[in-house]
Design a protein around this motif. Structure first.
Motif, PDB file in Angstrom:
ATOM      1  N   SER A 121    -126.178 -38.772   6.864  1.00 58.60           N
ATOM      2  CA  SER A 121    -127.095 -37.699   6.429  1.00 58.60           C
ATOM      3  C   SER A 121    -126.223 -36.368   6.009  1.00 58.60           C
ATOM      4  N   GLY A 122    -125.006 -36.410   6.355  1.00 64.69           N
ATOM      5  CA  GLY A 122    -124.170 -35.197   6.018  1.00 64.69           C
ATOM      6  C   GLY A 122    -123.802 -34.426   7.351  1.00 64.69           C
ATOM      7  N   GLY A 123    -124.697 -34.559   8.359  1.00 66.62           N
ATOM      8  CA  GLY A 123    -124.517 -33.758   9.579  1.00 66.62           C
ATOM      9  C   GLY A 123    -123.252 -34.467  10.428  1.00 66.62           C
ATOM     10  N   ILE A 124    -122.910 -33.401  11.475  1.00 64.61           N
ATOM     11  CA  ILE A 124    -121.759 -33.712  12.260  1.00 64.61           C
ATOM     12  C   ILE A 124    -121.678 -34.979  12.560  1.00 64.61           C
ATOM     13  N   ASP A 125    -122.585 -35.775  13.127  1.00 65.11           N
ATOM     14  CA  ASP A 125    -122.566 -37.043  13.869  1.00 65.11           C
ATOM     15  C   ASP A 125    -122.086 -38.147  12.870  1.00 65.11           C
ATOM     16  N   SER A 126    -122.921 -38.181  11.757  1.00 69.81           N
ATOM     17  CA  SER A 126    -122.667 -39.188  10.680  1.00 69.81           C
ATOM     18  C   SER A 126    -121.372 -39.123   9.958  1.00 69.81           C
ATOM     19  N   VAL A 127    -120.966 -37.784   9.796  1.00 69.57           N
ATOM     20  CA  VAL A 127    -119.521 -37.355   9.291  1.00 69.57           C
ATOM     21  C   VAL A 127    -118.299 -37.910  10.009  1.00 69.57           C
ATOM     22  N   VAL A 128    -118.612 -37.615  11.400  1.00 69.06           N
ATOM     23  CA  VAL A 128    -117.689 -38.043  12.306  1.00 69.06           C
ATOM     24  C   VAL A 128    -117.507 -39.572  12.269  1.00 69.06           C
ATOM     25  N   MET A 129    -118.786 -40.383  12.316  1.00 72.03           N
ATOM     26  CA  MET A 129    -118.670 -41.680  12.403  1.00 72.03           C
ATOM     27  C   MET A 129    -117.870 -42.366  11.165  1.00 72.03           C
ATOM     28  N   LEU A 130    -118.335 -41.829   9.928  1.00 71.21           N
ATOM     29  CA  LEU A 130    -117.580 -42.178   8.794  1.00 71.21           C
ATOM     30  C   LEU A 130    -116.179 -41.844   8.982  1.00 71.21           C
ATOM     31  N   ASP A 131    -115.611 -40.766   9.396  1.00 71.83           N
ATOM     32  CA  ASP A 131    -114.157 -40.582   9.564  1.00 71.83           C
ATOM     33  C   ASP A 131    -113.454 -41.513  10.596  1.00 71.83           C
ATOM     34  N   MET A 132    -114.222 -41.728  11.525  1.00 73.62           N
ATOM     35  CA  MET A 132    -113.540 -42.712  12.643  1.00 73.62           C
ATOM     36  C   MET A 132    -113.505 -44.101  11.953  1.00 73.62           C
ATOM     37  N   LEU A 133    -114.499 -44.537  11.485  1.00 71.81           N
ATOM     38  CA  LEU A 133    -114.367 -45.882  10.915  1.00 71.81           C
ATOM     39  C   LEU A 133    -113.406 -46.089   9.845  1.00 71.81           C
ATOM     40  N   LEU A 134    -113.366 -45.062   8.903  1.00 72.02           N
ATOM     41  CA  LEU A 134    -112.236 -45.082   7.855  1.00 72.02           C
ATOM     42  C   LEU A 134    -111.001 -45.189   8.495  1.00 72.02           C
ATOM     43  N   LYS A 135    -110.675 -44.398   9.585  1.00 71.46           N
ATOM     44  CA  LYS A 135    -109.404 -44.347  10.294  1.00 71.46           C
ATOM     45  C   LYS A 135    -109.107 -45.644  10.946  1.00 71.46           C
ATOM     46  N   LEU A 136    -110.195 -46.403  11.396  1.00 74.96           N
ATOM     47  CA  LEU A 136    -110.176 -47.792  11.896  1.00 74.96           C
ATOM     48  C   LEU A 136    -109.941 -48.782  10.858  1.00 74.96           C
ATOM     49  N   LYS A 137    -109.798 -48.314   9.488  1.00 76.78           N
ATOM     50  CA  LYS A 137    -109.687 -49.260   8.324  1.00 76.78           C
ATOM     51  C   LYS A 137    -110.932 -50.484   8.296  1.00 76.78           C
ATOM     52  N   ILE A 138    -112.119 -49.946   8.743  1.00 75.03           N
ATOM     53  CA  ILE A 138    -113.220 -50.834   8.750  1.00 75.03           C
ATOM     54  C   ILE A 138    -113.719 -50.774   7.014  1.00 75.03           C
ATOM     55  N   ASP A 139    -114.348 -51.856   6.749  1.00 76.56           N
ATOM     56  CA  ASP A 139    -114.789 -51.918   5.158  1.00 76.56           C
ATOM     57  C   ASP A 139    -116.246 -51.175   5.348  1.00 76.56           C
ATOM     58  N   ILE A 140    -116.161 -50.015   4.755  1.00 78.11           N
ATOM     59  CA  ILE A 140    -117.632 -49.611   4.668  1.00 78.11           C
ATOM     60  C   ILE A 140    -118.014 -48.949   3.386  1.00 78.11           C
ATOM     61  N   GLY A 141    -119.344 -48.904   3.318  1.00 75.52           N
ATOM     62  CA  GLY A 141    -120.258 -48.109   2.354  1.00 75.52           C
ATOM     63  C   GLY A 141    -120.992 -47.041   2.788  1.00 75.52           C
ATOM     64  N   VAL A 142    -121.573 -46.307   1.937  1.00 81.39           N
ATOM     65  CA  VAL A 142    -122.468 -45.253   2.363  1.00 81.39           C
ATOM     66  C   VAL A 142    -123.767 -45.287   1.951  1.00 81.39           C
ATOM     67  N   ALA A 143    -125.020 -44.781   2.646  1.00 79.66           N
ATOM     68  CA  ALA A 143    -126.293 -44.814   2.173  1.00 79.66           C
ATOM     69  C   ALA A 143    -126.792 -43.522   2.850  1.00 79.66           C
ATOM     70  N   HIS A 144    -127.372 -42.929   1.777  1.00 80.02           N
ATOM     71  CA  HIS A 144    -128.016 -41.557   2.043  1.00 80.02           C
ATOM     72  C   HIS A 144    -129.513 -41.529   1.601  1.00 80.02           C
ATOM     73  N   CYS A 145    -130.421 -41.164   2.647  1.00 78.73           N
ATOM     74  CA  CYS A 145    -131.810 -40.961   2.255  1.00 78.73           C
ATOM     75  C   CYS A 145    -131.917 -39.536   2.077  1.00 78.73           C
ATOM     76  N   ASN A 146    -132.799 -39.338   0.967  1.00 78.66           N
ATOM     77  CA  ASN A 146    -133.557 -37.938   0.674  1.00 78.66           C
ATOM     78  C   ASN A 146    -134.821 -37.966   0.901  1.00 78.66           C
ATOM     79  N   PHE A 147    -135.058 -37.442   1.902  1.00 76.99           N
ATOM     80  CA  PHE A 147    -136.526 -37.413   2.438  1.00 76.99           C
ATOM     81  C   PHE A 147    -137.421 -36.356   1.557  1.00 76.99           C
ATOM     82  N   GLU A 148    -136.801 -35.547   0.628  1.00 79.75           N
ATOM     83  CA  GLU A 148    -137.389 -34.401   0.131  1.00 79.75           C
ATOM     84  C   GLU A 148    -138.450 -33.571   0.912  1.00 79.75           C
ATOM     85  N   LEU A 149    -137.829 -33.426   2.049  1.00 82.33           N
ATOM     86  CA  LEU A 149    -138.711 -32.682   3.154  1.00 82.33           C
ATOM     87  C   LEU A 149    -138.004 -31.062   3.099  1.00 82.33           C
TER      88      LEU A 149
END
Lengths: 446, 446
Positions: B28-56
């Motif tokens: 989402s861009g919030g602290i939780d998902s940004v931390v998750m992304l950073d940690m999985l990157l550091k663990l060298k996991i093969d990742i992709g990013v999906a973002h939903c724009n709920f237009e709210l």
């Protein structure tokens, strides 16, 4: 609809008891139990009164007792009363005072009930139910804790569970009932008040019908748990197999279960293994054999194909004590005296401390031994056999108390659960010629 | 142990995913998902990013999207993004905005995942879990509501569930991570904040380790529910029997179940009967036959020996739509076009709006019909068959959405759950000569 009418409907819908049943009322003297007594009197139910004096509040405890006694006598009701040294019992059994009071109360209620009543009625209402639910939730107790108080549980019924505290207060007011204010101010009461006065109003800010939601939820969770328990019991009977003096669990069958640890926990609970040991046992399943685990009462060995569970009790304790027909008394494992009395010299005493059995039906020598898992008997007054483990649950016998229960065996039958109940097959009848009378010499604690 | 090490241990212990798996991260861009992304990157996991724009949240929604896009591109990660008209969807489907966002999010995540990822990772942490548990408790939702968020549910994994919010904040701080503040301020957020800032501190006054207690309790209740569900499913298969176009429940078998109403509720839930109708059905069992009950989708008749359940759908709707090999498009029950393409002219499109199947494996004419209870298929990428009802649960398909799902049938097999997933048996392989391509002409809502 008046409160009386809705009580009548509630009793019928839930088959709490029938018109001809005789009900023992637990009466503390507080508003709830006084209202219950008044309502059941007005419904012309055959009732008696039982009052426990837990000796926790000195002169107030004495005044409560006198108040209830007078109330019973004013209405010409049978009055049963017993005093307990609750604190001493709590310390001796490593329980909280509340828990001790609960065990003592229900054990004694059941003792009185089995002497001539069909049910025990206690005066919990729907606010008690909601508060108990939240208190259990806050403590954290798995699904069993979400039960809260049940409408009917063994011989115990709760006719007021359909009413709120407000309705009870209003009934007492409009019927000008006198009652004793509950002055206890212990830890549980502190937490209960906190739930009542702070937690519930806060939750109601989020969900205005929080009380209704919780009551509905309790009903659903009780049913869920009933189905869950039934399922576990069924599997347990298939998988935990008695084999001589031990129990065996087939590892091949066990590993097919999912979630394995929870199943194993449920199976091993009765043998006093806690969840961390159960985790270790589960982790050992795929490893080398021979590992041994201990609980307070049992040992468990991981064999090649089985988990084998045995009692830890030293072998001399496992041997039953033999009672020949001539023996007059024993000192171990329990102090007890025995007499054989001709029926015309015999007078029935209503006490759990004694058992009066039909001599001609017994097979001598009798044996005294600890109860064990799988034991069953025909409780006095019942035509169906009952597992002792279920009997203990219905009678709210605590885990600790259960550990010290002995039985009298005649042949392969249990004739007396010492201190609790005799077997219906050995009771004194019109045909009895000789009565074999056993009596405990040191009363049970409290 | 560092947070990274403990994450690694948590992933292994719970078999969340394996080293070679490719993970789609919901960010989402919030602290939780940004931390998750950073940690999985550091663990060298093969990742992709999906973002939903709920237009709210208008411009904030746009800024969130740009932020996440830049974050993905900075790390050279695949970036998937989709905008939803969440409010319109919520209104059209009679859901709350939160619920709509959840359905849209997980449906789309799954769409992207099935196009090339093994799992979807979302960034819930242990405080989310505790708060969700309490919110569900306050709403009152039976045992299913006590689940709270699961470590692993179908393809969705929650690697941060082992961490508290404090640990996540500390990780973001010490790694100097930038993130977007969550500015949403909806009703759910209000209630969640109330639970976080008022309910939990109050409960902690009664039990200082309330958070630990609740987390332990969630684990126990999840396992309890798993066993409960397994038991219900097993009985349901035995008792609810498909018979031509209806289902039959033997009354003789049913009345042996205790608690009957709860079993019946579980059996009839899938047919959209609510609990008050279930109560009426249960009460009718001992009465005269012929009584009829209705749900939104089904009717139930109490016969002499059976409860008979049939679909309410009008008969013309029940008839499947026939698709011959020459047909180019259809308008009912769904707008769709079909083509047969030689493999060398074919290019695979990754969209749930299309299905590309191996023509030679299909049996013509195909049929389009609504999915029905008992249907199963082999989801693309899986070797085991799966009940559609389970597939819908795993993919968080709402009750309402489920009602409008059609399938393409080839012979007696399901080849495509329209708009969701094709069957593995019909997928395009190296041996394929002709591709049968079906495409929805009006995209699904949102």
């Amino acid at each position: 609809m008046t409160l009386l009418e809705s009580l009548k409907g509630f009793i019928q819908e839930n088959s709490l008891f029938s018109r001809n049943d005789k009900i023992l009322l637990g009466v503390s003297g507080g508003i709830d139990s006084v209202v219950m007594l008044d309502m059941l009197l007005k419904l012309k139910i055959d009732i008696g009164v039982a009052h426990c004096n837990f000796e926790l509040r000195k002169s107030d405890s004495v005044k409560d007792e006198s108040f209830v006694k007078k109330l019973a006598l004013d209405h010409s009701l049978e009055f049963h009363c017993k005093s307990f040294n609750t604190k001493k019992y709590a310390t001796a059994h490593n329980m909280s005072v509340q828990e001790a009071a609960r065990v003592l109360r229900y054990t004694w209620f059941e003792e009185v009930r089995s002497g001539g009543y069909d049910h025990i009625a206690v005066a919990h209402h729907s606010n008690d139910r909601i508060e108990t639910y939240l208190l259990n939730m806050i403590r954290g107790t798995g699904i069993a804790g979400y039960h809260s108080l049940q409408v009917k549980n063994g011989f115990v019924v709760r006719p007021l569970l359909t009413f709120s505290k407000d309705q009870i207060i209003e009934y007492a007011r409009s019927n000008k009932l006198k009652y004793r204010k509950d002055l206890s101010n212990d830890d549980l009461k502190y937490r209960r008040n906190k739930v009542r006065n702070e937690v519930l109003p806060l939750l109601a800010q989020i969900n205005p019908s929080i009380e209704k939601s919780i009551l509905e939820n309790i009903d659903i969770l009780q049913e869920t748990d009933k189905i869950y328990r039934g399922h576990i019991d069924m599997l347990q009977r298939q998988i935990v197999v008695k084999h001589k003096n031990s129990w065996r669990i087939s590892i091949a069958k066990l590993v097919k279960l999912d979630p394995l640890k929870t199943y194993l926990f449920e199976f091993l609970k009765e043998f006093q293994f806690n969840s961390s040991v159960v985790d270790e046992v589960a982790n050992s399943l795929s490893r080398q054999s021979g590992k041994k685990f201990m609980s307070a009462t049992h040992s468990l060995v991981k064999d090649r194909d089985f988990l084998i569970i045995s009692e830890r009790t030293a072998s001399h304790q496992k041997k039953p004590t033999i009672i020949t027909q001539k023996l007059k008394s024993i000192k171990t494992p329990i102090r007890m005296s025995m007499r054989n009395i001709k029926i015309n010299h015999f007078e029935l005493t209503e006490s759990q401390q004694c058992a009066s059995l039909d001599t001609d039906k017994l097979k001598y020598p009798l044996r005294i031994r600890k109860w064990k898992r799988g034991d069953f008997f025909y409780p006095l007054g019942m035509k169906q056999k009952k597992k002792l483990s279920d009997f203990f649950i219905d009678n709210k016998i605590s885990v600790i108390e259960k550990e010290n229960i002995f039985v009298v065996e005649s042949g392969s039958n249990i004739a007396w659960i010492i201190g609790h109940r005799i077997d219906d097959r050995y009771k004194v009848t019109k045909k009895t010629k000789y009565v074999y009378h056993m009596e405990l010499n040191n009363g049970r604690e409290g």
